[in-house]
Design a protein around this motif. Structure first.
Motif, PDB file in Angstrom:
ATOM      1  N   VAL A 221       0.926  -1.064  -0.082  1.00 59.63           N
ATOM      2  CA  VAL A 221       0.042   0.002   0.003  1.00 59.63           C
ATOM      3  C   VAL A 221       0.927   1.380   0.042  1.00 59.63           C
ATOM      4  N   TYR A 222       0.599   1.994  -0.914  1.00 58.79           N
ATOM      5  CA  TYR A 222       1.680   3.216  -1.103  1.00 58.79           C
ATOM      6  C   TYR A 222       0.803   4.524  -0.242  1.00 58.79           C
ATOM      7  N   GLY A 223       1.590   5.166   0.249  1.00 57.61           N
ATOM      8  CA  GLY A 223       1.131   6.248   1.408  1.00 57.61           C
ATOM      9  C   GLY A 223       0.354   5.687   2.241  1.00 57.61           C
ATOM     10  N   ASP A 224      -0.604   6.314   2.764  1.00 62.06           N
ATOM     11  CA  ASP A 224      -1.536   5.879   4.097  1.00 62.06           C
ATOM     12  C   ASP A 224      -2.747   4.895   3.802  1.00 62.06           C
ATOM     13  N   GLY A 225      -2.877   5.001   2.209  1.00 63.06           N
ATOM     14  CA  GLY A 225      -3.990   3.953   1.755  1.00 63.06           C
ATOM     15  C   GLY A 225      -5.260   4.788   1.582  1.00 63.06           C
ATOM     16  N   SER A 226      -5.132   5.941   1.859  1.00 59.79           N
ATOM     17  CA  SER A 226      -6.628   6.953   1.836  1.00 59.79           C
ATOM     18  C   SER A 226      -6.751   7.483   0.455  1.00 59.79           C
ATOM     19  N   GLN A 227      -5.726   7.403  -0.344  1.00 56.69           N
ATOM     20  CA  GLN A 227      -6.221   7.932  -1.822  1.00 56.69           C
ATOM     21  C   GLN A 227      -7.149   6.814  -2.476  1.00 56.69           C
ATOM     22  N   THR A 228      -7.840   7.448  -3.482  1.00 60.73           N
ATOM     23  CA  THR A 228      -9.059   6.849  -4.081  1.00 60.73           C
ATOM     24  C   THR A 228      -8.970   6.407  -5.466  1.00 60.73           C
ATOM     25  N   ARG A 229      -9.600   5.359  -5.923  1.00 58.54           N
ATOM     26  CA  ARG A 229      -9.739   5.196  -7.361  1.00 58.54           C
ATOM     27  C   ARG A 229     -10.944   4.670  -7.727  1.00 58.54           C
ATOM     28  N   SER A 230     -11.534   4.656  -8.832  1.00 61.08           N
ATOM     29  CA  SER A 230     -12.725   4.024  -9.175  1.00 61.08           C
ATOM     30  C   SER A 230     -12.181   2.764 -10.241  1.00 61.08           C
ATOM     31  N   PHE A 231     -12.787   1.687 -10.289  1.00 60.17           N
ATOM     32  CA  PHE A 231     -12.356   0.611 -11.074  1.00 60.17           C
ATOM     33  C   PHE A 231     -13.298   0.115 -11.821  1.00 60.17           C
ATOM     34  N   ASN A 254     -15.770  10.652 -20.604  1.00 57.22           N
ATOM     35  CA  ASN A 254     -15.351   9.791 -19.755  1.00 57.22           C
ATOM     36  C   ASN A 254     -16.059   8.615 -19.538  1.00 57.22           C
ATOM     37  N   LEU A 255     -15.294   7.451 -19.499  1.00 55.26           N
ATOM     38  CA  LEU A 255     -15.904   6.061 -19.614  1.00 55.26           C
ATOM     39  C   LEU A 255     -15.217   5.416 -18.395  1.00 55.26           C
ATOM     40  N   GLY A 256     -15.969   5.459 -17.202  1.00 57.63           N
ATOM     41  CA  GLY A 256     -15.544   4.772 -15.888  1.00 57.63           C
ATOM     42  C   GLY A 256     -16.534   4.482 -15.000  1.00 57.63           C
ATOM     43  N   ASN A 257     -16.252   4.005 -13.954  1.00 56.59           N
ATOM     44  CA  ASN A 257     -17.101   3.602 -12.882  1.00 56.59           C
ATOM     45  C   ASN A 257     -17.062   4.578 -11.864  1.00 56.59           C
ATOM     46  N   PRO A 258     -18.269   5.176 -11.402  1.00 64.14           N
ATOM     47  CA  PRO A 258     -18.345   6.187 -10.415  1.00 64.14           C
ATOM     48  C   PRO A 258     -18.018   5.679  -8.759  1.00 64.14           C
ATOM     49  N   ASP A 259     -18.095   4.457  -8.709  1.00 63.17           N
ATOM     50  CA  ASP A 259     -18.070   3.808  -7.280  1.00 63.17           C
ATOM     51  C   ASP A 259     -16.589   4.037  -7.122  1.00 63.17           C
ATOM     52  N   GLU A 260     -16.374   4.911  -5.965  1.00 63.34           N
ATOM     53  CA  GLU A 260     -14.984   4.986  -5.374  1.00 63.34           C
ATOM     54  C   GLU A 260     -14.587   4.247  -4.197  1.00 63.34           C
ATOM     55  N   PHE A 261     -13.258   3.869  -4.302  1.00 62.10           N
ATOM     56  CA  PHE A 261     -12.579   3.212  -3.269  1.00 62.10           C
ATOM     57  C   PHE A 261     -11.269   3.403  -2.650  1.00 62.10           C
ATOM     58  N   THR A 262     -11.003   3.697  -1.417  1.00 61.76           N
ATOM     59  CA  THR A 262      -9.777   3.959  -0.969  1.00 61.76           C
ATOM     60  C   THR A 262      -9.072   2.531  -1.122  1.00 61.76           C
ATOM     61  N   MET A 263      -7.644   2.861  -1.237  1.00 67.86           N
ATOM     62  CA  MET A 263      -6.921   1.707  -1.150  1.00 67.86           C
ATOM     63  C   MET A 263      -7.111   0.663  -0.321  1.00 67.86           C
ATOM     64  N   LEU A 264      -7.260   1.062   0.969  1.00 64.26           N
ATOM     65  CA  LEU A 264      -7.576   0.061   2.110  1.00 64.26           C
ATOM     66  C   LEU A 264      -8.922  -0.421   1.912  1.00 64.26           C
ATOM     67  N   GLU A 265      -9.730   0.017   1.587  1.00 63.54           N
ATOM     68  CA  GLU A 265     -11.013  -0.602   0.918  1.00 63.54           C
ATOM     69  C   GLU A 265     -10.770  -1.742  -0.107  1.00 63.54           C
ATOM     70  N   LEU A 266      -9.898  -1.516  -0.819  1.00 65.74           N
ATOM     71  CA  LEU A 266      -9.514  -2.528  -2.008  1.00 65.74           C
ATOM     72  C   LEU A 266      -8.859  -3.633  -1.309  1.00 65.74           C
TER      73      LEU A 266
END
Length: 330
Positions: A221-231, A254-266
């Motif tokens: 996990v890079y950083g503290d894991g609070s950064q977010t991405r959508s997958f 834009n073509l993407g999924n709006p559901d957002e996850f932190t790296m720790l949630e992933l």
């Protein structure tokens, strides 16, 4: 930006058979497009130089009667001399940070010269031109979620700039060819997409986490894991691409999924699929790594009635199966 009225949008399956040239056909997304279009009855010409594509992805289709493969670096030209094309789809480019940072000049060239060569080919054939751009054009955004009207916050000389600026230039020259030469263009900004046929050494977070979980290693996990991405799962992206081809709209979408996850949630999702507790190790956040990334999909929802439908847990399970099968083959 005006929002089109919502109307049913056909997929390419409802059209007459097309002749489609896809650059980057041996890549992750490109190979899924080849499969989709062949299944719909179209003829596909794939072009790749394997700088980041995989020979195994080409081999899936070599015996198909409507598939032809050309091994070439599209930055130096596209050596196609066949029948009239209906579409040129430019998906060639390293797309993960480890790959484009390993090949920064090549990445810039495929975004610049490769895009122009594809546009020239499309113009000569009277074909449509479809550009695969990226959410990276938004950089480390100050606006969240990111609409197509946001101009971005990009470091033009940073370690990621070879990819970010290549795609920003590619969008600019695509719009220039549309405005000045009448090329029928489409531009998509792809947000984090994952699924089978990703390279094992892709270096992006889902690939890393799945491989580490399969090997019983701690998840990095890079950083503290609070950064977010959508997958976004690959099947959803391919559906969006197919729909946009049939819509008369030329500016970026834009073509993407709006559901957002932190790296720790992933990490938690990976733990559930692995069926056992996994440990974590924390490392320094890479330079210019965006703290959040999430698409505003109002435009694609209205324009092509597109909204990703694949749950993250299902998609991750498919990736686990895919990489498990690769490990078993070795």
């Amino acid at each position: 930006m005006t929002t089109p009225d919502s109307q049913p949008v056909p997929s390419t399956a409802t059209s007459d058979p097309l002749r489609i040239l896809i650059t980057g056909s041996a890549g992750f997304v490109g190979s899924h497009l080849v499969e989709r279009f062949l299944n719909e009855g179209h003829t596909v010409i794939g072009v790749d130089n394997y700088i980041s594509g995989q020979v195994s992805n080409t081999e899936l289709f070599l015996e198909h009667p409507r598939f032809t493969f050309i091994e070439a670096d599209v930055s130096h030209g596209i050596p196609y001399e066949g029948e009239k094309l209906d579409w040129v789809m430019h998906f060639a480019s390293p797309a993960s940070p480890p790959h484009y940072q390993q090949f920064p000049v090549e990445t810039l060239m495929v975004g610049a010269q490769g895009t122009q060569n594809g546009l020239e080919l499309a113009h000569a054939h009277g074909a449509g031109f479809f550009l695969a751009s990226t959410s990276e054009v938004y950089g480390d955004p100050h606006v969240h979620p990111q609409p197509e009207t946001y101009w971005g916050n990009v470091n033009p000389i940073g370690v990621r700039s070879c990819y970010d600026e290549a795609k920003r230039y590619a969008e600019a020259i695509t719009m220039a060819y549309h405005r000045s030469r009448g090329v029928n263009t489409r531009i998509i900004r792809i947000f984090n997409t994952y699924g089978p046929r990703m390279r094992p050494d892709d270096g992006r977070v889902i690939t890393n986490f799945v491989h580490q979980a399969l090997r019983g290693e701690p998840l990095t996990v890079y950083g503290d894991g609070s950064q977010t991405r959508s997958f976004q799962y690959i099947d959803d992206l391919v559906e969006g691409i197919s729909r946009l081809m049939m819509a008369q709209y030329h500016e970026p979408v834009n073509l993407g999924n709006p559901d957002e996850f932190t790296m720790l949630e992933l990490v938690n999702e990976i733990t559930l699929i692995a069926g056992r507790q996994v440990s974590k190790k924390f490392e320094r956040l890479p330079l210019d790594d965006p703290k959040m990334r999430n698409p505003d999909i109002i435009l694609s929802s209205n324009l092509i009635q597109f909204k990703p439908s694949t749950p993250l847990r299902f998609g991750l399970s498919e990736v686990f199966k895919y990489f498990s099968s690769l490990d078993n083959d070795q």
